[in-house]
Write a protein that holds these residues in place. Sequence first.
Motif, PDB file in Angstrom:
ATOM      1  N   ARG A  28       0.831  -1.214   0.000  1.00 50.24           N
ATOM      2  CA  ARG A  28       0.000   0.000   0.000  1.00 50.24           C
ATOM      3  C   ARG A  28       0.857   1.252   0.000  1.00 50.24           C
ATOM      4  O   ARG A  28       0.566   2.221  -0.694  1.00 50.24           O
ATOM      5  CB  ARG A  28      -0.912   0.011   1.226  1.00 50.24           C
ATOM      6  N   LYS A  29       1.913   1.220   0.791  1.00 51.54           N
ATOM      7  CA  LYS A  29       2.772   2.397   0.930  1.00 51.54           C
ATOM      8  C   LYS A  29       3.478   2.745  -0.378  1.00 51.54           C
ATOM      9  O   LYS A  29       3.586   3.913  -0.749  1.00 51.54           O
ATOM     10  CB  LYS A  29       3.806   2.149   2.030  1.00 51.54           C
ATOM     11  N   TYR A  30       3.968   1.732  -1.083  1.00 49.18           N
ATOM     12  CA  TYR A  30       4.781   1.982  -2.270  1.00 49.18           C
ATOM     13  C   TYR A  30       4.040   1.755  -3.588  1.00 49.18           C
ATOM     14  O   TYR A  30       4.637   1.867  -4.657  1.00 49.18           O
ATOM     15  CB  TYR A  30       6.036   1.100  -2.241  1.00 49.18           C
ATOM     16  N   HIS A  31       2.763   1.455  -3.538  1.00 43.26           N
ATOM     17  CA  HIS A  31       1.997   1.202  -4.761  1.00 43.26           C
ATOM     18  C   HIS A  31       2.037   2.435  -5.670  1.00 43.26           C
ATOM     19  O   HIS A  31       1.907   3.562  -5.200  1.00 43.26           O
ATOM     20  CB  HIS A  31       0.550   0.850  -4.421  1.00 43.26           C
ATOM     21  N   ASN A  38       3.888  11.987  -5.955  1.00 48.05           N
ATOM     22  CA  ASN A  38       5.149  11.920  -5.229  1.00 48.05           C
ATOM     23  C   ASN A  38       6.299  12.215  -6.199  1.00 48.05           C
ATOM     24  O   ASN A  38       6.409  11.574  -7.244  1.00 48.05           O
ATOM     25  CB  ASN A  38       5.311  10.530  -4.611  1.00 48.05           C
ATOM     26  N   PRO A  39       7.160  13.177  -5.857  1.00 51.53           N
ATOM     27  CA  PRO A  39       8.295  13.459  -6.750  1.00 51.53           C
ATOM     28  C   PRO A  39       9.262  12.270  -6.849  1.00 51.53           C
ATOM     29  O   PRO A  39      10.023  12.173  -7.810  1.00 51.53           O
ATOM     30  CB  PRO A  39       8.969  14.676  -6.124  1.00 51.53           C
ATOM     31  N   ASN A  40       9.228  11.373  -5.875  1.00 52.88           N
ATOM     32  CA  ASN A  40      10.093  10.186  -5.885  1.00 52.88           C
ATOM     33  C   ASN A  40       9.320   8.939  -6.307  1.00 52.88           C
ATOM     34  O   ASN A  40       9.599   7.840  -5.842  1.00 52.88           O
ATOM     35  CB  ASN A  40      10.694   9.969  -4.495  1.00 52.88           C
ATOM     36  N   LYS A  41       8.342   9.110  -7.198  1.00 47.83           N
ATOM     37  CA  LYS A  41       7.487   7.980  -7.562  1.00 47.83           C
ATOM     38  C   LYS A  41       8.267   6.852  -8.246  1.00 47.83           C
ATOM     39  O   LYS A  41       7.900   5.692  -8.126  1.00 47.83           O
ATOM     40  CB  LYS A  41       6.314   8.434  -8.411  1.00 47.83           C
ATOM     41  N   ASP A  42       9.363   7.170  -8.934  1.00 43.51           N
ATOM     42  CA  ASP A  42      10.165   6.121  -9.564  1.00 43.51           C
ATOM     43  C   ASP A  42      10.815   5.221  -8.512  1.00 43.51           C
ATOM     44  O   ASP A  42      10.848   3.999  -8.675  1.00 43.51           O
ATOM     45  CB  ASP A  42      11.240   6.723 -10.466  1.00 43.51           C
ATOM     46  N   GLN A  43      11.314   5.833  -7.443  1.00 39.00           N
ATOM     47  CA  GLN A  43      11.905   5.041  -6.359  1.00 39.00           C
ATOM     48  C   GLN A  43      10.828   4.229  -5.641  1.00 39.00           C
ATOM     49  O   GLN A  43      11.067   3.085  -5.244  1.00 39.00           O
ATOM     50  CB  GLN A  43      12.642   5.944  -5.350  1.00 39.00           C
ATOM     51  N   ALA A  44       9.652   4.818  -5.474  1.00 38.68           N
ATOM     52  CA  ALA A  44       8.555   4.095  -4.826  1.00 38.68           C
ATOM     53  C   ALA A  44       8.141   2.886  -5.660  1.00 38.68           C
ATOM     54  O   ALA A  44       7.895   1.807  -5.127  1.00 38.68           O
ATOM     55  CB  ALA A  44       7.362   5.026  -4.598  1.00 38.68           C
ATOM     56  N   ALA A  46      10.050   1.232  -7.755  1.00 41.15           N
ATOM     57  CA  ALA A  46      11.123   0.236  -7.656  1.00 41.15           C
ATOM     58  C   ALA A  46      11.022  -0.524  -6.333  1.00 41.15           C
ATOM     59  O   ALA A  46      11.194  -1.744  -6.297  1.00 41.15           O
ATOM     60  CB  ALA A  46      12.486   0.913  -7.776  1.00 41.15           C
ATOM     61  N   ARG A  47      10.723   0.199  -5.283  1.00 39.72           N
ATOM     62  CA  ARG A  47      10.559  -0.434  -3.966  1.00 39.72           C
ATOM     63  C   ARG A  47       9.343  -1.355  -3.966  1.00 39.72           C
ATOM     64  O   ARG A  47       9.375  -2.446  -3.396  1.00 39.72           O
ATOM     65  CB  ARG A  47      10.418   0.660  -2.896  1.00 39.72           C
ATOM     66  N   PHE A  48       8.267  -0.929  -4.618  1.00 40.87           N
ATOM     67  CA  PHE A  48       7.066  -1.745  -4.734  1.00 40.87           C
ATOM     68  C   PHE A  48       7.393  -3.079  -5.410  1.00 40.87           C
ATOM     69  O   PHE A  48       6.989  -4.139  -4.938  1.00 40.87           O
ATOM     70  CB  PHE A  48       5.999  -0.985  -5.528  1.00 40.87           C
ATOM     71  N   LYS A  49       8.155  -3.038  -6.490  1.00 43.15           N
ATOM     72  CA  LYS A  49       8.545  -4.257  -7.204  1.00 43.15           C
ATOM     73  C   LYS A  49       9.425  -5.148  -6.335  1.00 43.15           C
ATOM     74  O   LYS A  49       9.308  -6.373  -6.354  1.00 43.15           O
ATOM     75  CB  LYS A  49       9.258  -3.902  -8.501  1.00 43.15           C
ATOM     76  N   GLU A  50      10.309  -4.519  -5.565  1.00 37.85           N
ATOM     77  CA  GLU A  50      11.186  -5.269  -4.667  1.00 37.85           C
ATOM     78  C   GLU A  50      10.359  -5.993  -3.591  1.00 37.85           C
ATOM     79  O   GLU A  50      10.628  -7.147  -3.265  1.00 37.85           O
ATOM     80  CB  GLU A  50      12.197  -4.318  -4.028  1.00 37.85           C
TER      81      GLU A  50
END
Length: 105
Positions: A28-31, A38-44, A46-50
Motif C-alpha cells: 500500500r505504501k509503495y503502490h 510523489n516526486p520520488n514515484k520512480d523510487q517508490a 522500484a521499492r514496490f517491485k522489490e
Amino acid sequence: MTDPYRVLGIPQNASDEDIKKAYRNLSRKYHPDANINNPNKDQAEARFKEVQQAYQQIMQERENQDSDTYGGFGNFRGFNAQYQYTGTNGGETEEDLHMKAASNF
C-alpha cells in the motif's frame, strides 16, 4: 536480490500472517497509484517491485519446505507413487482391490 525478510522488515521465523501483514502494508505504501503526485514515484515503484519479489520468494520457499516435509504430492508421507501391488494381501488380486475401491467411491 537482498534478503527478502529484510526487504519486508520481518524476522525469518515470522508467521505467515505476519508476512502477509508486512507485505500488505508495504504494498500500500509503495503502490504506484498511491504515489502519483510523489516526486520520488520512480523510487517508490522500484521499492514496490522489490516488495513483490520478496513476498513471492518467501512464499515459494515456504511452499517448497512444506512439500519437502510431507514428501510432496506424489510421495505423500513416504507413500511412493510407484508402489506395485504384489497380490499378497489376504489372497485378493489387484482387480479385487480395484473393485472394492470403485464400490466405495
